[in-house]
Scaffold this active site. Structure first.
Site, mmCIF file in Angstrom:
data_model
loop_
_atom_site.group_PDB
_atom_site.id
_atom_site.type_symbol
_atom_site.label_atom_id
_atom_site.label_comp_id
_atom_site.label_asym_id
_atom_site.label_seq_id
_atom_site.Cartn_x
_atom_site.Cartn_y
_atom_site.Cartn_z
ATOM 1 C CG HIS A 12 -49.925 -12.012 17.446
ATOM 2 N ND1 HIS A 12 -49.274 -11.660 18.605
ATOM 3 C CD2 HIS A 12 -49.829 -13.353 17.362
ATOM 4 C CE1 HIS A 12 -48.786 -12.738 19.182
ATOM 5 N NE2 HIS A 12 -49.121 -13.791 18.460
ATOM 6 C CB CYS A 14 -52.537 -23.493 18.751
ATOM 7 S SG CYS A 14 -51.100 -23.942 19.716
ATOM 8 C CD GLU A 40 -51.142 -16.316 20.323
ATOM 9 O OE1 GLU A 40 -50.150 -16.520 19.610
ATOM 10 O OE2 GLU A 40 -51.861 -17.221 20.783
#
Length: 174
Positions: free
Chosen positions: A31, A66, A113
């Site tokens: 993702h 983040c 990620e």
């Protein structure tokens, strides 16, 4: 409260769907995410210690902020939103590089990620959100790098990967 959705992507960062954040981390699905690095006039990096109750990596030191982009949100928009939510300020951001990483955690969750790195500049004091951030400080990149060698367990997985593989892309003095 509605669970935050993450943007599922393929290895070309093309969106292939949306999923609840926890489910995506439980299933280790790739993702979209981002990591923001804020520097001051002394070329020091603002790092934060994640809040102690975070669902993974609590109490670890990491980059300025983040998170995950929301559907329809650009990387820059997402970075500015999260800077405000976590650190209490907004500044201009520039996109740097992106990379894919996978890091399993002790709690059974996995970060997988497509991480977009953004860089910005700020000289004032942040107004941290204690729900997100336990502490913060300015450190030179050399000091962070040296500390990571002697105390690797106090830093997040993605922060160590960025320093190991992509240091030249965040080092604004080179």
């Amino acid at each position: 409260m509605i669970e935050e959705q993450v943007i599922l992507v393929n290895e070309n960062d093309e969106q292939i769907g949306l999923m609840g954040k926890m489910e995506a981390h439980e299933k280790a699905l790739l993702h979209r995410a981002f990591s923001v690095f804020i520097f001051n006039d002394n070329n020091e990096l603002m790092i934060q210690q994640r809040a102690m109750h975070k669902y993974h990596s609590p109490g670890l030191w990491t980059n300025t902020c983040c998170s995950h982009q929301r559907a329809g949100e650009s990387n820059i928009e997402a970075g500015k939103r999260r800077l405000q939510e976590e650190m209490g300020f907004v500044t201009d951001l520039t996109e740097s590089i992106s990379f894919i990483y996978k890091a399993p955690f002790d709690n059974g969750l996995t970060e997988h990620e497509y991480d977009h790195i953004m860089i910005g500049h700020f000289n004032e004091l942040p107004n941290i959100n204690p729900d997100e951030v336990a502490a913060w400080k300015w450190m030179s990149l050399d000091a962070v790098k040296a500390d990571m060698k002697t105390q690797p367990d106090i830093y997040t997985a993605w922060f160590k990967i960025i320093f190991e593989k992509f240091y030249k892309h965040i080092n604004i003095t080179e």
